[in-house]
Structures are given as structure tokens and as C-alpha cells.
Design a protein around this motif. Structure first.
Motif, PDB file in Angstrom:
ATOM      1  N   THR A  45       3.810   6.263  -0.437  1.00  0.00           N
ATOM      2  CA  THR A  45       2.992   5.824  -1.573  1.00  0.00           C
ATOM      3  C   THR A  45       2.017   6.929  -1.980  1.00  0.00           C
ATOM      4  N   GLU A  82       3.849  -0.116  -5.783  1.00  0.00           N
ATOM      5  CA  GLU A  82       4.113  -1.003  -4.653  1.00  0.00           C
ATOM      6  C   GLU A  82       3.345  -2.313  -4.866  1.00  0.00           C
ATOM      7  N   ASP A 125       8.133   2.273  -6.178  1.00  0.00           N
ATOM      8  CA  ASP A 125       7.584   2.191  -4.818  1.00  0.00           C
ATOM      9  C   ASP A 125       7.977   0.883  -4.130  1.00  0.00           C
ATOM     10  N   GLU A 126       8.886   0.968  -3.179  1.00  0.00           N
ATOM     11  CA  GLU A 126       9.304  -0.149  -2.323  1.00  0.00           C
ATOM     12  C   GLU A 126       9.629  -1.426  -3.085  1.00  0.00           C
TER      13      GLU A 126
HETATM   14 MG   LIG Z   1       3.823   2.505   0.661  1.00  0.00          MG
END
Ligand SMILES: [Mg+2]
Ligand SMILES: Nc1ncnc2c1ncn2[C@@H]1O[C@H](COP(=O)(O)OP(=O)(O)O)[C@@H](O)[C@H]1O
Length: 235
Positions: A43, A84, A161-162
Motif C-alpha cells: 500500500t 484498499e 489495492d487488494e
Molecule cells: Mg495494504
């Protein structure tokens, strides 16, 4: 030279260094993946690329030029982050959330409609629920909305992000598949993941450990490499 070339990037929070010289190159049109366990610095890397975190050292080139602008200028140049945790606006409808992502094409109603049509074709479920409040969507639908909101800004490089965080295996597969389609339609993608299943669709993969890239290669080769998976991905 790639669309994005990162060399020796260092960044952190206050006086705490997190990235200790990250280097990676992402080809235009490719689907790249940055894999790593919790706390590896994934991140942090995306925040630095998006201009949301100051960089203490290193060079980043985007489209052959040094990347130095404000976060907003970076979005206008095509670098769009899907953060995220999704961060959709729960009290706004799906369509209103999408409209907020379209600020870079403000005033271009043709482009807005085109992007909206694109999002609804990739995520038909969002089209069916365009008047529904985002807070009432399932986790998977909220993730689709977060990615869709990113697409509204006409990205050239989409940083995700994820996306799979907290999703069932089935929904994870659907979201990965959608990202594959987005990439096939011409958007360069950098996905950050802990889920090694994403390697199946990755042209290029980077493994991050403790703020450094420790392995880089073709996604398919890494998927087949049991040793890499066990040592670096915890799977
Ligand atoms: Mg992360
Ligand atoms: N806002 C913050 N302030 C201080 N340290 C942070 C902050 N965010 C993350 N960190 C630290 O930076 C390291 C990398 O975090 P992060 O980039 O979020 O990892 P990842 O996304 O790979 O899970 C971790 O040790 C984490 O504790």
C-alpha cells in the motif's frame, strides 16, 4: 522503457522508513501484480506512486517523464488508484459514486456517458443497481463499484489495492476476471495482492518483502514455482 519505471524508491511515514529502494518496470498494456504478505509495503508503494505520500529518494518515470505532480495532476495524467478498503460513499447511489470518479472528465458529457457505459458493460450488476445506495451493496459489489469509480476517470494506469480482501473465492475470481477484461480493453494495470491466485493472469509479477522487491518475473512462471510460493507468498 516501460509506461512506469520505478528505481530505488524510498518512502515511509515520518521518520520511519518502509520502502528501502523499490525498483520495478511496468510495460504499457501489461497486467502486473505486486504480491506480498501483510505489512510488506504494498500500500505504501501505491500511495507513493499516487502522490499521496512523500518520497524520500529514488526516481519514478511515467510515460518517459519524471513523475512529480500533485495527486490530482497524476489522476488527470491517467494514474488512478483504487484504494484498499474500497471507500465507497455509502449514503450515495451507485451512479452518484461513479459520477464522483468522473471529475477528470467533468464537462465532457459524451466521455462521461461512454465511461459509464463501459463500467456497466464490465460490471452489469452495477447497472442493475445504479439507483441503489452503495452502503447496501455486498462487499463484492462495493469492490466492483470502487473499481468502476476508478474507470470513470479514464485511467491509463490503474492501481488496484487488494481487491480480493474479504471476498469469497467465487467473488474474488469474478473481480479478477473483470480486471483482466479491463486490461484487455487497453488499460495498464498494477494489482496489489496477497492472493497468489492472481498470478494466473499476470504478465509480470513482483514479490515484495519488507519494503523490497525480492523476486520479479513472469506471473505464470512464478505460479508454477512451488519454492517461490512457499518462501515468499505463504501459500
Ligand atoms: Mg495494504
Ligand atoms: N500511516 C502509517 N503510519 C506509520 N506506519 C505505517 C502507516 N501505514 C503503514 N505503516 C507501516 O508500514 C509498513 C508497510 O505497510 P503497508 O504498506 O500498509 O503494507 P501492505 O500494504 O503490504 O500490507 C507496515 O510496517 C506498517 O505498519
Amino acid at each position: 522503457m516501460g509506461l512506469l519505471d520505478v528505481s530505488n524508491l524510498r518512502a515511509g511515514y515520518g521518520s520511519v522508513p518502509v520502502l528501502h529502494g523499490v525498483s520495478m518496470s511496468i510495460e504499457e498494456g501489461s497486467n502486473a501484480v505486486l504480491l506480498g504478505l501483510n505489512g510488506a509495503g504494498k500500500t505504501t508503494t501505491l500511495l507513493a506512486l499516487a502522490g499521496l505520500l512523500p518520497v524520500s529518494d529514488g526516481d519514478v518515470y511515467y510515460d518517459g517523464e519524471p513523475l512529480t505532480g500533485s495527486p490530482g495532476a497524476r489522476v488527470r495524467s491517467g494514474i488512478v488508484l483504487v484504494p484498499e478498503g474500497r471507500h465507497v460513499f455509502p449514503a450515495l447511489t451507485v451512479r452518484q459514486n461513479l459520477r464522483l470518479g468522473a471529475w477528470t472528465v467533468r464537462g465532457d458529457s459524451r466521455r462521461f456517458r461512454q465511461n459509464l457505459g463501459e463500467v456497466y458493460s464490465i460490471f452489469p450488476r452495477l447497472g442493475e443497481r445504479s439507483d441503489q445506495l452503495a452502503g447496501t451493496l455486498s462487499g463484492g459489489e462495493q469492490q466492483m463499484l470502487a473499481i468502476g469509480r476508478g474507470l470513470m476517470a479514464s485511467p491509463r494506469l490503474l492501481l488496484i489495492d487488494e481487491a480480493s480482501l474479504g471476498l469469497s473465492p467465487k467473488l474474488t475470481e469474478q473481480v479478477f476476471e473483470a480486471v483482466k477484461v479491463i486490461n484487455q480493453r487497453g488499460v495498464t494495470v498494477l494489482m496489489v495482492e496477497q492472493n497468489a491466485g492472481v498470478l494466473e493472469q499476470a504478465d509480470t509479477a513482483f514479490v515484495m518483502q519488507q519494503g523490497r522487491i525480492t523476486v520479479a518475473g513472469k506471473g505464470s512462471a512464478m505460479l508454477d514455482d512451488e519454492a517461490v510460493r512457499e518462501a515468499y507468498l505463504g501459500s
